[in-house]
Design a protein around this motif. Structure first.
Motif, PDB file in Angstrom:
ATOM      1  N   ALA A 206       5.583   4.684   1.669  1.00 37.31           N
ATOM      2  CA  ALA A 206       5.842   6.970   2.101  1.00 37.31           C
ATOM      3  C   ALA A 206       6.291   6.256   3.772  1.00 37.31           C
ATOM      4  N   THR A 207       5.774   5.637   4.049  1.00 36.93           N
ATOM      5  CA  THR A 207       6.106   5.648   5.791  1.00 36.93           C
ATOM      6  C   THR A 207       7.864   4.838   6.021  1.00 36.93           C
TER       7      THR A 207
ATOM      8  N   LEU B  22      11.229   2.501  -4.359  1.00 30.63           N
ATOM      9  CA  LEU B  22      11.462   3.732  -4.219  1.00 30.63           C
ATOM     10  C   LEU B  22      13.003   4.055  -4.380  1.00 30.63           C
ATOM     11  N   VAL B  23      13.324   5.698  -4.209  1.00 30.01           N
ATOM     12  CA  VAL B  23      14.395   5.910  -5.630  1.00 30.01           C
ATOM     13  C   VAL B  23      15.051   6.459  -3.945  1.00 30.01           C
TER      14      VAL B  23
ATOM     15  N   VAL C  20      14.620   9.240   0.293  1.00 28.11           N
ATOM     16  CA  VAL C  20      13.983   8.019  -0.005  1.00 28.11           C
ATOM     17  C   VAL C  20      12.394   8.269  -0.929  1.00 28.11           C
ATOM     18  N   LEU C  21      12.550   8.580  -1.619  1.00 29.49           N
ATOM     19  CA  LEU C  21      11.206   8.914  -2.775  1.00 29.49           C
ATOM     20  C   LEU C  21      10.295   7.870  -3.316  1.00 29.49           C
TER      21      LEU C  21
ATOM     22  N   PRO D  60       0.889  -1.372  -0.274  1.00 27.78           N
ATOM     23  CA  PRO D  60      -0.009   0.204   0.010  1.00 27.78           C
ATOM     24  C   PRO D  60       0.871   1.333   0.201  1.00 27.78           C
ATOM     25  N   ASP D  61       0.108   2.377  -0.506  1.00 26.94           N
ATOM     26  CA  ASP D  61       1.155   3.152  -0.442  1.00 26.94           C
ATOM     27  C   ASP D  61       1.677   4.124   0.393  1.00 26.94           C
TER      28      ASP D  61
END
Ligand SMILES: Cc1cc2nc3c(=O)[nH]c(=O)nc-3n(C[C@H](O)[C@H](O)[C@H](O)COP(=O)(O)O)c2cc1C
Length: 280
Positions: free
Chosen positions: A136-137, A190-191, A149-150, A131-132
């Motif tokens: 993000a967390t 993730l980048v 971290v993107l 999940p997004d």
């Protein structure tokens, strides 16, 4: 003079730090142990000249080992202050950890548990997307200076990165990736980014990689770093320009997902003999 307990625990910190991930398991690190201090050096003789001409992978790997060392020290009740070496343009000595006897930290104990369980799990992920919010967390756990971290949540940049990674893998591995690095539609991506593109930034990026990896392991997620897309100058430059608008330096793409079965049965990768990684 160092007491016996300190010598034993300092050595243990380094043993645990060496469980860190490294590019192609090159383990490009050397350590000097002292009285309540540990020096981390890059072992440039382990650099892979064809895929790592500038030594980015060497320093990223050392950064991961540095974060592992901090976690181990905190969990053993020897919290560490890190002093970064001032001149990382000619990097050999990267950082010194100054250890102060204190209370073992509960948070670090959980991280130490993740450190023992962590491994690169290249098996195909299940089709359940991460999940997004979870991505993000996870991305927000990285707190090394000058790094970010993107999480790739929007379809446009996601597809672009997927394409670039797969193109770089095909070029490097001639269409066959024994390391399972092709990205699939349901993989989380993730980048790992830095403001600058120099050894100091690479070291921080390695620390951030370790932070995210331990958090993902605690969360039950598997993670595979993808360096082909960075090692290939053309795909790295497209990633920099087209996905990041030239605003940040990409250091690594990370593929993340769930495994059907736990990682406990996976064969663990070997480590160099302890005597080979100690400096006099
Ligand atoms: C900077 C860096 C780059 C890496 N790049 C890749 C990669 O492109 N593909 C891959 O499958 N594994 C990659 N890895 C994972 C290593 O191959 C792995 O850490 C090493 O083989 C040791 O195994 P372990 O992680 O299971 O302990 C990378 C690791 C690091 C630290």
């Amino acid at each position: 003079m160092a007491d016996t307990r300190c010598i034993v625990e300092t050595r243990r910190v380094v043993e645990l730090a060496c469980a860190a991930p490294s590019v192609r398991n090159s383990q490009p690190w050397l350590w000097r142990l002292g009285d309540h201090r540990i020096e981390l050096h890059a072992d440039q003789s382990r650099r892979l000249p064809l895929t790592d001409p500038r030594g980015r992978g060497v320093i990223l790997s050392c950064g991961a080992a540095l974060h592992h060392a901090r976690v181990a020290a905190a969990a053993l009740g020897l919290p560490a202050q890190v002093e970064y070496a001032p001149d990382l343009d000619r990097p050999s000595h990267l950082a010194t950890l100054h250890l102060t006897p204190g209370e073992p930290s509960a948070l670090a104990a959980a991280d130490l548990d993740a450190l023992a369980k962590r491994c690169t799990d290249r098996r195909r992920f299940t089709a359940w997307p991460v999940p997004d919010e979870r991505l993000a967390t996870l991305a927000s756990t990285a707190s090394a200076p000058g790094t970010q971290v993107l999480p790739l949540l929007d379809i446009g940049p996601r597809l672009r990165v997927e394409l670039l990674v797969n193109r770089a893998v095909d070029r490097q591995e001639h269409g066959h990736s024994p390391r399972g690095e092709h990205v699939e539609g349901s993989d989380g991506l993730l980048v790992l980014l830095t403001e600058r593109d120099d050894p100091r930034a690479w070291l921080s990026a390695g620390e951030a990689l370790s932070q995210v990896w331990l958090a993902a392991t605690t969360d039950g997620l598997s993670l595979v770093p993808l360096s082909c897309v960075i090692e290939d100058e053309e795909t790295r430059s497209e990633l920099h320009r087209e996905v990041l608008g030239g605003l940040a330096e990409p250091q690594l793409v990370i593929r993340i997902g769930w495994q059907q079965i736990g990682r406990s049965e996976l064969r663990r990768t070997g480590r160099r003999a302890f005597s080979d990684i100690l400096l006099p």
